[in-house]
Design a protein around this motif. Structure first.
Motif, PDB file in Angstrom:
ATOM      1  N   GLU A 161       0.912  -1.255  -0.056  1.00 15.98           N
ATOM      2  CA  GLU A 161       0.105  -0.005   0.031  1.00 15.98           C
ATOM      3  C   GLU A 161       0.925   1.216  -0.108  1.00 15.98           C
ATOM      4  O   GLU A 161       0.674   2.380  -0.724  1.00 15.98           O
ATOM      5  CB  GLU A 161      -0.915  -0.164   1.324  1.00 15.98           C
ATOM      6  CG  GLU A 161      -1.818   1.115   1.250  1.00 15.98           C
ATOM      7  CD  GLU A 161      -2.962   0.976   2.356  1.00 15.98           C
ATOM      8  OE1 GLU A 161      -3.857   1.856   2.453  1.00 15.98           O
ATOM      9  OE2 GLU A 161      -2.655   0.286   3.268  1.00 15.98           O
ATOM     10  N   GLU A 183      -6.463   2.093  -4.005  1.00 24.58           N
ATOM     11  CA  GLU A 183      -7.115   2.459  -2.431  1.00 24.58           C
ATOM     12  C   GLU A 183      -8.167   1.676  -2.290  1.00 24.58           C
ATOM     13  O   GLU A 183      -8.300   1.085  -0.855  1.00 24.58           O
ATOM     14  CB  GLU A 183      -7.389   3.936  -2.301  1.00 24.58           C
ATOM     15  CG  GLU A 183      -7.583   4.265  -1.080  1.00 24.58           C
ATOM     16  CD  GLU A 183      -7.573   5.704  -0.463  1.00 24.58           C
ATOM     17  OE1 GLU A 183      -8.060   6.110   0.467  1.00 24.58           O
ATOM     18  OE2 GLU A 183      -7.442   6.494  -1.730  1.00 24.58           O
ATOM     19  N   MET A 184      -9.156   1.574  -2.827  1.00 27.94           N
ATOM     20  CA  MET A 184     -10.282   0.868  -2.787  1.00 27.94           C
ATOM     21  C   MET A 184      -9.970  -0.717  -2.507  1.00 27.94           C
ATOM     22  O   MET A 184     -10.586  -1.376  -1.577  1.00 27.94           O
ATOM     23  CB  MET A 184     -11.713   0.945  -3.752  1.00 27.94           C
ATOM     24  CG  MET A 184     -12.604   0.125  -3.352  1.00 27.94           C
ATOM     25  SD  MET A 184     -13.750   0.282  -5.004  1.00 27.94           S
ATOM     26  CE  MET A 184     -12.969  -0.544  -6.198  1.00 27.94           C
ATOM     27  N   SER A 204      -8.402  -1.175   0.868  1.00 27.17           N
ATOM     28  CA  SER A 204      -9.268  -0.977   1.972  1.00 27.17           C
ATOM     29  C   SER A 204     -10.109  -2.376   2.078  1.00 27.17           C
ATOM     30  O   SER A 204     -10.569  -2.796   3.258  1.00 27.17           O
ATOM     31  CB  SER A 204     -10.222   0.057   1.569  1.00 27.17           C
ATOM     32  OG  SER A 204     -11.318   0.324   2.640  1.00 27.17           O
ATOM     33  N   LYS A 224      -7.699  -5.136   3.761  1.00 31.19           N
ATOM     34  CA  LYS A 224      -7.632  -5.204   4.953  1.00 31.19           C
ATOM     35  C   LYS A 224      -8.857  -5.155   6.004  1.00 31.19           C
ATOM     36  O   LYS A 224      -8.583  -5.762   6.932  1.00 31.19           O
ATOM     37  CB  LYS A 224      -7.052  -3.452   5.389  1.00 31.19           C
ATOM     38  CG  LYS A 224      -5.602  -3.167   4.686  1.00 31.19           C
ATOM     39  CD  LYS A 224      -5.200  -1.901   5.210  1.00 31.19           C
ATOM     40  CE  LYS A 224      -5.865  -0.776   4.728  1.00 31.19           C
ATOM     41  NZ  LYS A 224      -5.155   0.384   5.026  1.00 31.19           N
ATOM     42  N   SER A 225     -10.185  -4.805   5.550  1.00 33.87           N
ATOM     43  CA  SER A 225     -11.239  -5.104   6.011  1.00 33.87           C
ATOM     44  C   SER A 225     -11.499  -6.591   6.240  1.00 33.87           C
ATOM     45  O   SER A 225     -11.568  -7.016   7.450  1.00 33.87           O
ATOM     46  CB  SER A 225     -12.492  -4.512   5.155  1.00 33.87           C
ATOM     47  OG  SER A 225     -13.544  -4.838   5.895  1.00 33.87           O
TER      48      SER A 225
END
Length: 624
Positions: free
Chosen positions: A434, A443-444, A447, A450-451
């Motif tokens: 990242e 970026e999406m 995200s 990581k979620s």
């Protein structure tokens, strides 16, 4: 021969005519005298105060006088030219035929007793019969009914009937004097008193009385006062045998003698005693047996129930007797566990059994019964037995969950250890990627990665919680504050789902000894599940109150609710109704509440929603 002149001839004829006229006059007088005699005879025949009958050789009645007609209230035309056997009953006709043959061969007056039946009534007559001259038939004088004969006949029949009764009666009959001395006894009495006739006739009834106590004295006094009685007493026989005899006594019953009729009821008394003992034993067993027993009739009306049934149903017997069993019993937790269909099929099946899990109105928890039904066990009554196996079922469920938790714990320990290290590496490399290739386009994706990694880490933490006991430090906290912190944490998710959370707390609640983070985790799991269920928005109502020595925390949603089948499996490992659920969240929550010595009860109804009831005790001291 000299010729006779006409005048002489006339004179001779005139003399003969005179002689004929004289003879005719004499004959006429004689005939008139005979007619007068006949008329007197007819008058005498009709007016004499005795019955007279004239009949021929064949027994056909040729004449009957008025006296007999009046006595029998018949017309002469109803009797004349009819055979005398017409007025006798069938069994008496052979007797009259023998009588007719007898008088044909005998001369003189023949006496007999004639049974005539007129208008259906039988009469006895004394008869005197003789032959008429020139074989004109027979003439019978019939006297009035001989009352003496009837009385003698009745007396003879009564004597014969009495003798038959006395001799053949199955009951013992004893005749005795005022002194008590036995005068006569039938064969049945000899058997009852185990004695010969010679010995019995030398005895008194009082000689056989086993116990001449105050009851016996009262019985004797009552007998002489009322002249009759019916009693039961113990008698001692000459051979030492004791018998209970039922007897009826009547004073001055037969020719001035007293009569007692005896019946041996010893066996009956023993059977009645055994029956009473059996009844008492059955009633004791019925009342003291641990299983609940309900007796009901063909209309399902409750007839009786024992103490155990009262305790299991938490009802008073008097309030349920007469009630309809089907109407009283509430519906079961699941359709498959309902007892009512089995009761309706009982007449066809004869007997059946099963499990019945039910919640009564005054009880918040379900009770599980093992039941057995049997149709028509006695006199149209059927039986239902109930055994409370709730504790056993809970223990079995706990054992099953414990076994499952052990397996899950062992699995969790291995999985968490094997996954945590690669997870650490993945998180590190994702962080490097990242930082190195950061762009708005990527970026999406980072995200999302990581979620999902965070979600995996959360699952690993839940596994670890199940895998090994946690060192818990219990402290005093305000349960309302813990709940408010939880709601604040989930507020954003609730807003996104268009879910409104309302709170209702009682004032002046005491503090609770707890592990705050664990309680928060429980509240998060339950409230988060409720938010996710309300996909199209809705309301979650949270209430906290203190009842007696425990907190009652209720979390209610107005979602679709759950079926009884799904509700029964809530809290099982890996059971979930969500697409992405693991089934571990509620399992962990149940474990945490149990560690806090509390309990979780879930109520749910399709189309209405679900309520989680959390009961936690108020601790005065910290738990080790």
């Amino acid at each position: 021969m000299d010729s006779i002149s006409y005048s002489e001839e006339y004179r001779q004829l005139q003399m003969k005519l005179n002689e004929v006229e004289k003879e005719n006059t004499l004959l006429k007088k004689k005939l008139e005298e005979q007619n007068r005699i006949w008329d007197r005879r007819i008058i005498a025949f009709q007016t004499i105060n005795v019955g007279l009958i004239i009949f021929d050789d064949n027994g056909v009645i040729r004449d009957i006088n008025t006296c007999l007609c009046d006595y029998f209230n018949v017309n002469i035309n109803q009797v004349v030219n009819r055979n005398i056997t017409h007025f006798l009953q069938q069994e008496d006709r052979s007797m009259i035929r023998d009588h007719l043959n007898h008088i044909k061969t005998k001369s003189g007056l023949i006496r007999n007793v004639l049974p005539l039946t007129i208008h259906g009534r039988k009469h006895y007559f004394e008869t005197q019969t003789s032959q008429l001259p020139n074989k004109l038939g027979f003439f019978t004088i019939i006297g009035k009914i001989t009352e003496k004969f009837e009385k003698e006949r009745e007396k003879e029949e009564t004597r014969k009937l009495y003798n038959d009764f006395f001799t053949e009666a199955l009951d013992g009959i004893v005749l005795w004097k005022e002194t008590g001395q036995i005068i006569a006894a039938n064969s049945s009495a000899l058997k009852i008193f185990e004695s010969s006739e010679e010995k019995l006739l030398k005895s008194k009834i009082s000689d056989f009385i086993y116990k001449k106590d105050s009851r016996y004295a009262e019985m004797v006094m009552s007998l002489y006062y009322k002249k009759s009685n019916r009693e039961e007493l113990m008698f001692l026989m000459p051979n030492g045998q004791k018998k209970i005899l039922e007897f009826t006594t009547k004073l001055h019953s037969v020719e001035g003698l007293n009569m007692s009729i005896f019946r041996n009821v010893t066996e009956r008394y023993k059977m009645e005693e055994e029956l009473r003992e059996s009844k008492v034993m059955f009633e004791n067993i019925f009342e003291e047996v641990f299983d609940g027993i309900i007796l009901w009739d063909q209309n399902y009306t409750i007839i009786d129930m024992n103490k155990a049934a009262e305790r299991l149903l938490n009802e008073n017997k008097e309030s349920l007797i007469g009630s309809n069993l089907l109407s009283y019993l509430p519906s079961a937790k699941t359709i498959g566990e309902d007892i009512k269909p089995k009761l309706l099929k009982l007449k066809k099946d004869g007997q059946n059994q099963g499990l019945y899990t039910v919640k009564f109105l005054d009880n918040r928890e379900y009770t599980q019964f093992e039941y057995r039904n049997k149709f028509n066990i006695y006199s149209g009554l059927s039986i239902t037995t109930l055994r409370d196996i709730t504790e056993n079922a809970v223990l079995e469920e706990q054992l099953r969950k414990s076994s499952t938790l052990n397996v899950v714990g062992e699995l969790a320990a291995g999985i968490a250890h094997e996954i945590r290290n690669p997870m650490t590496a993945l998180k590190g490399f994702i962080q490097l990627l990242e930082d190195g290739v950061a762009s708005q386009e990527n970026e999406m994706y980072f995200s999302v990665i990581k979620s999902e990694l965070t979600r995996i880490e959360s699952i690993i933490n839940e596994f670890l919680l199940l895998a090994k006991p946690q060192a818990v430090q219990y402290v005093k906290r305000d349960v309302r504050q813990i709940m408010n912190d939880t709601i604040e944490l989930l507020h954003a998710q609730a807003v996104l789902q268009n879910v409104q959370i309302t709170k209702m707390y009682s004032e002046e609640l005491p503090t609770i000894y707890c592990e705050p983070n664990q309680l928060k985790q429980v509240f998060i799991n339950i409230i988060k599940n409720a938010i996710e269920v309300l996909e199209d928005g809705g309301e979650i109502a949270i209430s906290i109150e203190c009842k007696e020595d425990c907190f009652h925390i209720a979390i209610r949603d107005n979602g679709e609710g759950m079926s009884k089948e799904k509700l029964a499996r809530i809290g099982e490992p890996f059971y979930t109704t969500k697409d992405k659920g693991t089934g571990l969240g509620l399992l962990v929550s149940y474990q945490i509440i149990e560690d806090h010595q509390g309990k979780v009860i879930v109520d749910s109804e399709l189309g209405i929603g679900t309520i989680f009831h959390i009961h936690l005790p108020i601790r005065r001291e910290s738990v080790d």
